[in-house]
Design an enzyme around this catalytic site. Structure first.
Site, PDB file in Angstrom:
ATOM      1  CD  GLU A   9      -2.785   1.405   2.497  1.00 32.68           C
ATOM      2  OE1 GLU A   9      -3.623   2.217   2.474  1.00 32.68           O
ATOM      3  OE2 GLU A   9      -2.726   0.455   3.430  1.00 32.68           O
ATOM      4  CE  LYS A  47      -6.440   0.151   1.961  1.00 35.35           C
ATOM      5  NZ  LYS A  47      -6.963  -0.145   3.057  1.00 35.35           N
TER       6      LYS A  47
END
Length: 297
Positions: free
Chosen positions: A178, A215
């Site tokens: 992420e 993400k």
């Protein structure tokens, strides 16, 4: 690696519920839920008890089901606690059919080169082994932040993500990487261009049997991450809400085909400790339905 969970993460419709607020973000999450800091003061144990009660209420809600939710991301303390006498990860998978994922980062370093990389993660390999063997965790999530377009900073940020991801894959788990682009970055599109290039380079360098998830911040250009969504090494690409309202995040998500949600604040928006169970579930059900529809576009 649980192949049933892998198949679900790769191909089932739905989204990822991020229930992983940690020490720094817990007071904000509780405040949004209607619990002010004077309810726990300096008592961290009480604070974590209260946030676990909130998460338990969400997870046990009749609307929180595998029909719409693929996975739940857990804070380490949540993984180590129980719901209705069952370890949280086991409750998610065995009772709900929802894949359990563990947040492993320990927060962020101060900004340098327009990025905030992750702080060191002490005992990472031991945590991964415990998550896999004792807690039956499928994968992990680790967050870092990109503040603006900076080639050197973004390269350092992404390379760190893949280095941590290598440890996770070596432990037999699937990492969610992420590298969040701040939605207020002065040159957000340029930052995303650099990020895309660096992600592409690192993914291409992975062995053919590697499996990761991403993400990412909802992109400025629609379908900007379509090549990652189609890549066989990438199990799923999810979007964080990143400070957008749920409505705005959903609108962007619907324009990005194959991109699914991994929302935290946007999922719990409108929930309150003072709601009746009926009102709580109705509010959560409405949120889940909206996020699900945006995620299957």
């Amino acid at each position: 690696m649980n192949t049933q969970q892998l198949d679900r993460m790769h191909s089932a419709p739905g989204f990822i519920a991020a229930l992983d607020q940690s020490g720094g973000s817990t007071p904000k999450a509780l405040r949004a839920y209607g619990i002010e800091e004077d309810a726990y003061g300096d008592d961290k144990d009480k604070m974590f008890d209260l946030v676990h009660e909130m998460r338990t209420r969400i997870i046990t809600s009749p609307s929180f089901t595998a029909a719409h939710i693929l996975a739940g991301i857990l804070f380490e303390q949540t993984m180590d606690r129980e719901i209705e006498g069952v370890p949280t990860a086991d409750y998610l998978w065995e009772r709900k059919g929802i894949v359990p994922i563990l947040k492993i980062d320990k927060g962020l370093e101060d900004a340098a080169d327009h990025v905030r990389v992750m702080k060191p993660i002490p005992g990472l390999d031991e945590t991964l082994a415990r998550a896999r063997d004792e807690k039956h965790i499928f994968g992990t999530k680790a967050r870092s932040v990109i503040l603006d377009a900076d080639e050197a900073g973004i390269a350092r940020n992404v390379d760190q993500q893949f280095e941590i991801g290598d440890h996770v894959r070596a432990a037999g788990l699937v990492p969610i990487l992420e590298p969040e682009v701040d939605i207020h970055a002065p040159n957000k599109q340029q930052a995303e261009d650099i990020l895309h290039s660096r992600l592409r380079r690192n993914i291409d360098a992975l062995p053919d049997d590697a499996r990761i998830m991403l993400k990412l911040t909802p992109p400025t250009t629609d379908d900007f991450y379509a090549d990652f969504i189609a890549d066989p090494k990438v199990v799923r690409v999810a979007a964080l809400s990143g400070g957008y309202s749920r409505h705005d995040a959903d609108e962007i998500l619907m324009r990005n085909h194959g991109l699914i949600a991994s929302f935290s604040r946007a999922l719990s928006e409108g929930l309150s400790v003072d709601q009746s169970d009926e009102d709580f579930d109705a509010t959560l059900a409405s949120s889940i339905a909206e996020i699900y529809q945006a995620s299957i576009s």
